[in-house]
Design a protein around this motif. Structure first.
Motif, PDB file in Angstrom:
ATOM      1  N   ALA A  14       0.841  -1.185   0.000  1.00 54.93           N
ATOM      2  CA  ALA A  14       0.000   0.000   0.000  1.00 54.93           C
ATOM      3  C   ALA A  14       0.882   1.243   0.000  1.00 54.93           C
ATOM      4  O   ALA A  14       1.791   1.366   0.821  1.00 54.93           O
ATOM      5  CB  ALA A  14      -0.913   0.006   1.216  1.00 54.93           C
ATOM      6  N   LEU A  15       0.625   2.150  -0.934  1.00 53.08           N
ATOM      7  CA  LEU A  15       1.367   3.406  -1.010  1.00 53.08           C
ATOM      8  C   LEU A  15       0.606   4.549  -0.347  1.00 53.08           C
ATOM      9  O   LEU A  15       1.173   5.615  -0.113  1.00 53.08           O
ATOM     10  CB  LEU A  15       1.635   3.764  -2.471  1.00 53.08           C
ATOM     11  N   HIS A  21       0.837  -0.872  -4.953  1.00 57.82           N
ATOM     12  CA  HIS A  21       1.838  -1.349  -5.900  1.00 57.82           C
ATOM     13  C   HIS A  21       1.752  -2.869  -5.926  1.00 57.82           C
ATOM     14  O   HIS A  21       1.879  -3.527  -4.883  1.00 57.82           O
ATOM     15  CB  HIS A  21       3.236  -0.899  -5.447  1.00 57.82           C
ATOM     16  N   VAL A  22       1.531  -3.430  -7.118  1.00 55.00           N
ATOM     17  CA  VAL A  22       1.436  -4.875  -7.294  1.00 55.00           C
ATOM     18  C   VAL A  22       2.593  -5.316  -8.186  1.00 55.00           C
ATOM     19  O   VAL A  22       2.564  -5.112  -9.404  1.00 55.00           O
ATOM     20  CB  VAL A  22       0.092  -5.289  -7.925  1.00 55.00           C
ATOM     21  N   ALA A 104      -8.158  -5.662  -9.538  1.00 60.46           N
ATOM     22  CA  ALA A 104      -7.125  -6.404  -8.813  1.00 60.46           C
ATOM     23  C   ALA A 104      -6.583  -5.609  -7.637  1.00 60.46           C
ATOM     24  O   ALA A 104      -6.092  -6.183  -6.657  1.00 60.46           O
ATOM     25  CB  ALA A 104      -5.986  -6.769  -9.761  1.00 60.46           C
ATOM     26  N   ALA A 105      -6.671  -4.275  -7.745  1.00 59.96           N
ATOM     27  CA  ALA A 105      -6.191  -3.402  -6.668  1.00 59.96           C
ATOM     28  C   ALA A 105      -7.302  -3.027  -5.697  1.00 59.96           C
ATOM     29  O   ALA A 105      -7.084  -2.217  -4.791  1.00 59.96           O
ATOM     30  CB  ALA A 105      -5.574  -2.141  -7.264  1.00 59.96           C
ATOM     31  N   VAL A 167       9.409   4.098  -4.721  1.00 62.24           N
ATOM     32  CA  VAL A 167       9.344   2.662  -4.948  1.00 62.24           C
ATOM     33  C   VAL A 167       9.883   2.368  -6.342  1.00 62.24           C
ATOM     34  O   VAL A 167       9.654   3.131  -7.282  1.00 62.24           O
ATOM     35  CB  VAL A 167       7.896   2.137  -4.788  1.00 62.24           C
ATOM     36  N   GLU A 168      10.643   1.290  -6.481  1.00 58.86           N
ATOM     37  CA  GLU A 168      11.156   0.893  -7.783  1.00 58.86           C
ATOM     38  C   GLU A 168      10.095   0.094  -8.527  1.00 58.86           C
ATOM     39  O   GLU A 168       9.588  -0.903  -8.016  1.00 58.86           O
ATOM     40  CB  GLU A 168      12.426   0.047  -7.630  1.00 58.86           C
ATOM     41  N   LEU A 169       9.774   0.561  -9.734  1.00 59.56           N
ATOM     42  CA  LEU A 169       8.814  -0.129 -10.584  1.00 59.56           C
ATOM     43  C   LEU A 169       9.576  -0.851 -11.684  1.00 59.56           C
ATOM     44  O   LEU A 169      10.225  -0.218 -12.518  1.00 59.56           O
ATOM     45  CB  LEU A 169       7.819   0.862 -11.190  1.00 59.56           C
TER      46      LEU A 169
END
Length: 221
Positions: A14-15, A21-22, A104-105, A167-169
């Motif tokens: 959770a951001l 973020h999935v 999905a989120a 966060v790294e995506l």
């Protein structure tokens, strides 16, 4: 394409309220399909362009739009700040992908996703902190990443400054933000060159942002 034998597995995170973020949401085959589509969309007419701001600046990430054409700071059916061609249509399969991602989120989907902004980042491209606020709908924003890893900065709804989370995506990652976080400031302070999965054959990073416009069929409003 997944990174094997990581010491710490990447988990759904959770951001913020309504923001998640999935990791690794898009399977390798789906990444390849989406990449091929992006390459087709990037071609003229109404193809990949530099975006100029009203103050005379130029965004370092290049962009192509589907469904509705975004320009600072509004939408049109033609590329009003480029070659003037009609915007490319929003593919039904991409709209459906956006709906599945939002669900999905944990977000309800009442109206179909009808806008896609495809941003291409080379090694030097950045995206400053901004809000996605030119739509009439408050439906959740869906963001998909392909290629090089990007550092995604997710902030708050009040200011571009802290507090924010970096966060790294990676390629295949999904971020969705809606509800109380729908108008949160966010940006991309840097890209990590050479981190794309080799199987993609992509140098750079693609971000596909899907939105619900809330506009009428033939015009805004």
């Amino acid at each position: 394409m997944a990174v094997l034998n990581e010491l710490f597995p990447r988990n759904r995170t959770a951001l913020g309220p309504g923001a998640v973020h999935v990791p690794d949401w898009l399977a390798p085959e789906a990444q390849l399909r989406l990449l091929q589509a992006c390459r087709e969309w990037a071609g003229p007419p109404a193809g990949l362009r530099l975006v100029r701001t009203p103050g005379g600046g130029v965004m370092t990430a290049r962009q192509v739009c589907l469904g509705w054409h975004w320009y600072p700071y509004g939408y049109a059916r033609t590329v009003v700040d480029g070659d003037g061609a009609p915007v490319k249509p929003m593919p039904p399969w991409l709209a459906e992908l956006g709906g599945r991602a939002a669900e999905a989120a944990g977000h309800d989907v009442d109206d179909p996703y009808d806008i896609a902004l495809v941003n291409f980042y080379d090694a030097d491209a950045r995206m400053g902190m901004h809000r996605d606020s030119d739509e009439k709908s408050d439906a959740a924003v869906v963001s998909l990443s392909l290629g090089d890893t990007g550092v995604f900065r997710f902030g708050n709804t009040r200011t571009r400054a802290k507090p924010y989370t970096d966060v790294e995506l990676r390629s295949g990652d999904l971020v969705v933000f809606g509800g109380a976080s729908r108008l949160a400031y966010h940006g991309v302070p840097r890209v990590l060159p050479g981190t794309a999965p080799p199987e993609l054959g992509l140098t750079g990073r693609l971000n596909i942002t899907l939105r619900v416009s809330g506009f009428s069929e033939h015009g805004r409003g």
